[in-house]
Design a protein around this motif. Structure first.
Motif, PDB file in Angstrom:
ATOM      1  N   THR A  17       0.839  -1.198   0.000  1.00 37.22           N
ATOM      2  CA  THR A  17       0.000   0.000   0.000  1.00 37.22           C
ATOM      3  C   THR A  17       0.874   1.247   0.000  1.00 37.22           C
ATOM      4  OG1 THR A  17      -1.868   1.095   1.088  1.00 37.22           O
ATOM      5  CG2 THR A  17      -0.145   0.182   2.512  1.00 37.22           C
ATOM      6  N   TYR A  18       0.261   2.398  -0.295  1.00 37.27           N
ATOM      7  CA  TYR A  18       0.997   3.654  -0.299  1.00 37.27           C
ATOM      8  C   TYR A  18       1.130   4.208   1.114  1.00 37.27           C
ATOM      9  CZ  TYR A  18       0.259   3.903  -5.380  1.00 37.27           C
ATOM     10  OH  TYR A  18       0.247   3.649  -6.726  1.00 37.27           O
ATOM     11  N   GLU A  19       2.300   4.786   1.383  1.00 41.08           N
ATOM     12  CA  GLU A  19       2.523   5.529   2.616  1.00 41.08           C
ATOM     13  C   GLU A  19       3.237   6.827   2.271  1.00 41.08           C
ATOM     14  OE1 GLU A  19       4.859   3.206   5.267  1.00 41.08           O
ATOM     15  OE2 GLU A  19       3.220   1.832   5.807  1.00 41.08           O
ATOM     16  N   LEU A  20       3.038   7.849   3.111  1.00 40.72           N
ATOM     17  CA  LEU A  20       3.784   9.087   2.938  1.00 40.72           C
ATOM     18  C   LEU A  20       5.264   8.826   3.157  1.00 40.72           C
ATOM     19  CD1 LEU A  20       1.524  11.678   4.784  1.00 40.72           C
ATOM     20  CD2 LEU A  20       2.043  11.645   2.344  1.00 40.72           C
ATOM     21  N   ASP A  21       6.081   9.402   2.286  1.00 39.04           N
ATOM     22  CA  ASP A  21       7.520   9.256   2.424  1.00 39.04           C
ATOM     23  C   ASP A  21       7.983   9.904   3.725  1.00 39.04           C
ATOM     24  OD1 ASP A  21       9.989   8.402   1.688  1.00 39.04           O
ATOM     25  OD2 ASP A  21      10.118   9.590  -0.147  1.00 39.04           O
ATOM     26  N   THR A  22       9.129   9.468   4.224  1.00 37.39           N
ATOM     27  CA  THR A  22       9.696  10.025   5.446  1.00 37.39           C
ATOM     28  C   THR A  22      11.099  10.554   5.158  1.00 37.39           C
ATOM     29  OG1 THR A  22       8.454   8.418   6.760  1.00 37.39           O
ATOM     30  CG2 THR A  22      10.254   9.574   7.859  1.00 37.39           C
ATOM     31  N   PRO A  23      11.408  11.827   5.464  1.00 38.99           N
ATOM     32  CA  PRO A  23      10.458  12.831   5.962  1.00 38.99           C
ATOM     33  C   PRO A  23       9.460  13.229   4.876  1.00 38.99           C
ATOM     34  CG  PRO A  23      12.539  13.865   5.420  1.00 38.99           C
ATOM     35  CD  PRO A  23      12.761  12.384   5.262  1.00 38.99           C
ATOM     36  N   ALA A  24       8.319  13.737   5.305  1.00 33.77           N
ATOM     37  CA  ALA A  24       7.263  14.097   4.365  1.00 33.77           C
ATOM     38  C   ALA A  24       7.747  15.178   3.399  1.00 33.77           C
ATOM     39  CB  ALA A  24       6.034  14.590   5.124  1.00 33.77           C
ATOM     40  N   GLN A  25       7.420  14.999   2.125  1.00 33.52           N
ATOM     41  CA  GLN A  25       7.769  15.985   1.106  1.00 33.52           C
ATOM     42  C   GLN A  25       6.549  16.244   0.230  1.00 33.52           C
ATOM     43  OE1 GLN A  25      11.699  15.698  -0.922  1.00 33.52           O
ATOM     44  NE2 GLN A  25      11.852  13.730   0.112  1.00 33.52           N
ATOM     45  N   THR A  26       6.305  17.505  -0.059  1.00 34.95           N
ATOM     46  CA  THR A  26       5.173  17.897  -0.892  1.00 34.95           C
ATOM     47  C   THR A  26       5.659  18.749  -2.044  1.00 34.95           C
ATOM     48  OG1 THR A  26       3.742  17.964   1.068  1.00 34.95           O
ATOM     49  CG2 THR A  26       2.909  19.018  -0.934  1.00 34.95           C
ATOM     50  N   ASP A  27       5.214  18.410  -3.263  1.00 31.86           N
ATOM     51  CA  ASP A  27       5.419  19.290  -4.411  1.00 31.86           C
ATOM     52  C   ASP A  27       4.259  20.270  -4.459  1.00 31.86           C
ATOM     53  OD1 ASP A  27       7.727  17.902  -5.396  1.00 31.86           O
ATOM     54  OD2 ASP A  27       6.388  16.351  -6.188  1.00 31.86           O
ATOM     55  N   TRP A  28       4.578  21.545  -4.620  1.00 35.52           N
ATOM     56  CA  TRP A  28       3.561  22.589  -4.722  1.00 35.52           C
ATOM     57  C   TRP A  28       3.647  23.175  -6.125  1.00 35.52           C
ATOM     58  CZ3 TRP A  28       0.538  23.729  -0.342  1.00 35.52           C
ATOM     59  CH2 TRP A  28       0.957  23.101   0.845  1.00 35.52           C
ATOM     60  N   TRP A  29       2.638  22.905  -6.941  1.00 33.89           N
ATOM     61  CA  TRP A  29       2.620  23.359  -8.325  1.00 33.89           C
ATOM     62  C   TRP A  29       1.440  24.300  -8.522  1.00 33.89           C
ATOM     63  CZ3 TRP A  29       2.750  17.519  -9.763  1.00 33.89           C
ATOM     64  CH2 TRP A  29       4.035  17.007  -9.523  1.00 33.89           C
ATOM     65  N   THR A  30       1.673  25.398  -9.220  1.00 39.91           N
ATOM     66  CA  THR A  30       0.616  26.383  -9.436  1.00 39.91           C
ATOM     67  C   THR A  30       0.584  26.827 -10.890  1.00 39.91           C
ATOM     68  OG1 THR A  30       2.134  28.159  -8.764  1.00 39.91           O
ATOM     69  CG2 THR A  30       0.635  27.291  -7.082  1.00 39.91           C
ATOM     70  N   TRP A  31      -0.578  27.317 -11.298  1.00 40.29           N
ATOM     71  CA  TRP A  31      -0.720  27.891 -12.643  1.00 40.29           C
ATOM     72  C   TRP A  31       0.198  29.106 -12.769  1.00 40.29           C
ATOM     73  CZ3 TRP A  31      -4.881  31.905 -13.922  1.00 40.29           C
ATOM     74  CH2 TRP A  31      -4.840  32.234 -15.276  1.00 40.29           C
ATOM     75  N   GLU A  32       0.040  30.080 -11.905  1.00 41.58           N
ATOM     76  CA  GLU A  32       0.924  31.249 -11.880  1.00 41.58           C
ATOM     77  C   GLU A  32       1.906  31.099 -10.725  1.00 41.58           C
ATOM     78  OE1 GLU A  32       2.877  34.869 -12.260  1.00 41.58           O
ATOM     79  OE2 GLU A  32       1.672  33.750 -13.703  1.00 41.58           O
ATOM     80  N   PRO A  33       3.211  31.002 -11.007  1.00 36.76           N
ATOM     81  CA  PRO A  33       4.181  30.918  -9.910  1.00 36.76           C
ATOM     82  C   PRO A  33       4.060  32.122  -8.978  1.00 36.76           C
ATOM     83  CG  PRO A  33       5.222  30.403 -12.010  1.00 36.76           C
ATOM     84  CD  PRO A  33       3.858  30.941 -12.328  1.00 36.76           C
ATOM     85  N   ILE A  34       4.215  31.882  -7.684  1.00 34.76           N
ATOM     86  CA  ILE A  34       3.997  32.920  -6.682  1.00 34.76           C
ATOM     87  C   ILE A  34       5.306  33.501  -6.170  1.00 34.76           C
ATOM     88  CG2 ILE A  34       3.119  33.284  -4.326  1.00 34.76           C
ATOM     89  CD1 ILE A  34       0.798  31.464  -5.015  1.00 34.76           C
ATOM     90  N   GLY A  35       6.375  32.703  -6.174  1.00 33.66           N
ATOM     91  CA  GLY A  35       7.645  33.181  -5.641  1.00 33.66           C
ATOM     92  C   GLY A  35       7.826  32.868  -4.175  1.00 33.66           C
TER      93      GLY A  35
END
Length: 391
Positions: free
Chosen positions: A266-284
């Motif tokens: 089954t899937y588990e969150l990687d350790t340490p937790a990592q999130t990709d944040w993708w947006t239409w308009e980059p925010i900076g």
């Protein structure tokens, strides 16, 4: 280089260091929702001319670059079945948006998984089609109003009027759960979140593969939303809920992609937790709640309208630039300044080709910046809580 210039260059460098800390820090989710500190923002160096995460222009005129933009076409009586399949003729008539980028800007690696959208509208609803390429069809939350951002999710942000306040957030996942939120203004500007607000959306999801099965991970999922303008406009200054023809709104789309591993089938969150944040308009900055850094959507009834324009953009961009400069000045000095020559402003301000010299009024612990256009004659203002008004 003057002492003032050296101070501002130092601020930019320190801002970049703080940005890297927050991107990799353990409190990313709490900062995303509750950040109040301007010193932790990764500001684009507005000491240069009209600066954006995607680049800067230095021609000194009014050709101030637009953020990402999209023209949403009216349906003119056509219908869309909200089933997530995106196979209606009404969708085939309009183009996809530009693919999403890293939230921090174009200098960071391009997302490996494509995300894009289409928009249509009629007098009642905003219709949204979203496509997400994926390697892991993972989602455990099935109940509406769950905090879907803790898993893989897609977000839409919509500002109903010119103020940048009372904006709406709709979030969804591959299991067709949604989370609706209304904010009086951005969190870091003192905004209050209203989780009781309901978008009252119609929604549908389609995907290949099998959810939560690493043996059949799938490759994409799509979702459709029909969002009533009556709900989106709640709390705004509008005198009608539906858009006017050629009206422009600030909007943003964002995708949270969690890094996963497979354990015991089954899937588990990687350790340490990592999130990709993708947006239409980059925010900076890794902060979705900065409406002054979102993209622009024009609502058009003319299917031949293919060229995006926004006559107020030079006013907005000048207000945003001075707003950021004043917040940086206060972060360094503890107070706001009413003097333009003490803060870094875009050069087009002094060229006076498109605007009169801005006026800064410091009012106690706040400020109001006023800008008059030499092109349209309109006057716009912005306060310390990012609230915009036109006069």
């Amino acid at each position: 280089m003057t002492t003032l210039e050296l101070k501002w260059m130092l601020m930019v460098v320190l801002g970049s260091i703080w940005c890297l800390h927050d991107v990799h820090g353990n409190d990313l989710v709490s900062w995303y929702y509750h950040s109040r500190s301007y010193s932790r923002l990764c500001y684009c160096s507005i000491y240069l001319d009209s600066c954006y995460p995607n680049g800067c222009v230095s021609d000194g005129g009014c050709s101030i670059p637009l953020p990402k933009n999209y023209i949403a076409q009216h349906l003119h009586g056509k219908t869309i079945a909200i089933d997530g399949k995106l196979d209606d003729p009404a969708w085939e008539e309009v183009p996809w948006s530009a693919s999403f980028d890293d939230i921090r800007g174009s200098t960071f690696p391009k997302p490996k998984l494509e995300t894009k959208f289409k928009l249509r509208w009629d007098d009642n609803n905003l219709y949204v089609a979203l496509y997400m390429k994926t390697k892991n069809m993972w989602a455990t939350m099935t109940a509406d109003e769950s905090h879907l951002f803790r898993e893989n999710a897609i977000d839409l942000f919509f500002v109903p009027d010119e103020t940048l306040h009372n904006y709406k957030q709709i979030e969804g996942n591959v299991r067709n759960a949604t989370f609706d939120l209304s904010l009086s203004k951005a969190y870091m500007d003192g905004g209050i979140a209203n989780e009781a607000w309901e978008a009252r959306e119609e929604k549908g999801v389609t995907h290949d593969g099998t959810i939560n099965d690493p043996e059949d991970p799938g490759s994409f999922w799509t979702t459709e939303w029909a969002l009533p303008f009556r709900s989106l406009s709640e709390g705004s200054t509008r005198n009608q809920s539906k858009p006017f023809d050629d009206e422009v709104h600030f909007m943003q789309f964002a995708r949270m992609n969690q890094h996963l591993r497979v354990a015991r089938g089954t899937y588990e969150l990687d350790t340490p937790a990592q999130t990709d944040w993708w947006t239409w308009e980059p925010i900076g900055a890794v902060n979705l709640h900065l409406p002054s850094r979102w993209g622009l959507v024009k609502f058009s009834k003319d299917m031949k309208n293919k060229v995006f324009s926004f006559p107020r953009w030079h006013i907005y961009k000048t207000l945003f630039s001075i707003f950021d400069a004043l917040q940086q000045y206060k972060a360094m000095n503890g107070i706001y300044s009413s003097k333009l020559d003490e803060i870094p402003v875009p050069r087009h301000v002094y060229r006076r080709r498109c605007i009169e010299l801005p006026i800064i009024e410091v009012l106690g612990n706040g400020f109001v910046v006023t800008v008059k256009s030499r092109i349209t004659g309109e006057t716009g203002s912005i306060a310390q809580d990012r609230g915009v008004a036109f006069h």
